[in-house]
Write a protein that holds these residues in place. Structure first.
Motif, PDB file in Angstrom:
ATOM      1  N   ILE A 122      12.419  -1.035  -5.122  1.00 30.89           N
ATOM      2  CA  ILE A 122      11.428  -0.377  -4.267  1.00 30.89           C
ATOM      3  C   ILE A 122      11.204   1.071  -4.716  1.00 30.89           C
ATOM      4  O   ILE A 122      10.068   1.535  -4.798  1.00 30.89           O
ATOM      5  CB  ILE A 122      11.856  -0.459  -2.784  1.00 30.89           C
ATOM      6  N   ALA A 123      12.288   1.769  -5.021  1.00 26.40           N
ATOM      7  CA  ALA A 123      12.169   3.149  -5.498  1.00 26.40           C
ATOM      8  C   ALA A 123      11.408   3.196  -6.825  1.00 26.40           C
ATOM      9  O   ALA A 123      10.641   4.132  -7.086  1.00 26.40           O
ATOM     10  CB  ALA A 123      13.549   3.771  -5.655  1.00 26.40           C
ATOM     11  N   LYS A 124      11.572   2.174  -7.641  1.00 25.83           N
ATOM     12  CA  LYS A 124      10.916   2.120  -8.947  1.00 25.83           C
ATOM     13  C   LYS A 124       9.387   2.062  -8.830  1.00 25.83           C
ATOM     14  O   LYS A 124       8.672   2.497  -9.731  1.00 25.83           O
ATOM     15  CB  LYS A 124      11.428   0.898  -9.712  1.00 25.83           C
TER      16      LYS A 124
ATOM     17  N   ALA B   1       7.116  11.442 -10.648  1.00 29.53           N
ATOM     18  CA  ALA B   1       5.934  10.965 -11.377  1.00 29.53           C
ATOM     19  C   ALA B   1       5.431   9.642 -10.794  1.00 29.53           C
ATOM     20  O   ALA B   1       4.217   9.446 -10.651  1.00 29.53           O
ATOM     21  CB  ALA B   1       6.263  10.792 -12.853  1.00 29.53           C
ATOM     22  N   THR B   2       6.346   8.757 -10.432  1.00 27.15           N
ATOM     23  CA  THR B   2       5.950   7.475  -9.840  1.00 27.15           C
ATOM     24  C   THR B   2       5.351   7.695  -8.459  1.00 27.15           C
ATOM     25  O   THR B   2       4.328   7.100  -8.116  1.00 27.15           O
ATOM     26  CB  THR B   2       7.153   6.511  -9.752  1.00 27.15           C
TER      27      THR B   2
ATOM     28  N   PRO C 140      -1.480   5.852  -4.480  1.00 29.88           N
ATOM     29  CA  PRO C 140      -2.775   6.227  -3.880  1.00 29.88           C
ATOM     30  C   PRO C 140      -2.566   7.287  -2.792  1.00 29.88           C
ATOM     31  O   PRO C 140      -1.496   7.384  -2.187  1.00 29.88           O
ATOM     32  CB  PRO C 140      -3.272   4.923  -3.254  1.00 29.88           C
ATOM     33  N   ALA C 141      -3.582   8.066  -2.521  1.00 32.27           N
ATOM     34  CA  ALA C 141      -3.499   9.166  -1.544  1.00 32.27           C
ATOM     35  C   ALA C 141      -3.040   8.674  -0.166  1.00 32.27           C
ATOM     36  O   ALA C 141      -2.279   9.367   0.521  1.00 32.27           O
ATOM     37  CB  ALA C 141      -4.835   9.870  -1.435  1.00 32.27           C
ATOM     38  N   CYS C 142      -3.470   7.481   0.226  1.00 33.37           N
ATOM     39  CA  CYS C 142      -3.100   6.976   1.550  1.00 33.37           C
ATOM     40  C   CYS C 142      -1.614   6.658   1.668  1.00 33.37           C
ATOM     41  O   CYS C 142      -1.092   6.484   2.767  1.00 33.37           O
ATOM     42  CB  CYS C 142      -3.925   5.727   1.906  1.00 33.37           C
ATOM     43  N   CYS C 143      -0.917   6.583   0.532  1.00 32.45           N
ATOM     44  CA  CYS C 143       0.506   6.221   0.528  1.00 32.45           C
ATOM     45  C   CYS C 143       1.418   7.439   0.404  1.00 32.45           C
ATOM     46  O   CYS C 143       2.646   7.287   0.385  1.00 32.45           O
ATOM     47  CB  CYS C 143       0.794   5.259  -0.629  1.00 32.45           C
TER      48      CYS C 143
END
Length: 127
Positions: free
Chosen positions: A99-101, A114-115, A120-123
């Motif tokens: 999940i972190a990846k 970086a990830t 997306p902006a909504c996230c």
């Protein structure tokens, strides 16, 4: 004639009893197998950051991509992922890392910057 009818009834009764005892044995065996597989399947919950439906899809997809995970459901309101997994195939740590990846922090692992920035902006949940 009465002996013939009585013999047929006895044979039929014995045949029926033999068939039933076989099925009970098969049922007992299959129930044992179900219990054995259920003992390997574990339920766990994991705190996972996110905001929206897209987050939900990404988090659940990442969790389910881990071999051994049979169910993953993220609750956006509680920021909590519930999962079922085969403990002989994977662990909660492996799911957390997956999940972190993909960009979401868990209570065990933090997504690299970086990830996270590529989400997306909504996230974007970090302040």
């Amino acid at each position: 004639m009465k002996k013939y009818v009585l013999s047929v009834v006895v044979v039929a009764t014995l045949s029926f009893a033999a068939c039933n005892s076989g099925s009970k044995s098969e049922t007992a065996t299959s129930q044992t197998e179900v219990k054995a597989s259920a003992q390997q399947d574990q339920h766990a919950s994991l705190a996972v950051q996110g905001l929206c439906e897209m987050c939900k899809e990404n988090i659940e997809k990442a969790a389910k991509s881990v071999d051994g995970v049979s169910m993953a459901e993220w609750n956006a309101e509680k920021k909590e992922l519930h999962l079922h997994f085969d403990a002989q195939k994977t662990s909660l740590d492996a799911v957390s890392k997956a999940i972190a990846k993909v960009g979401y922090d868990t209570d065990k692992d933090k997504a690299d910057q970086a990830t996270y920035d590529a989400l997306p902006a909504c996230c974007k949940y970090r302040g």
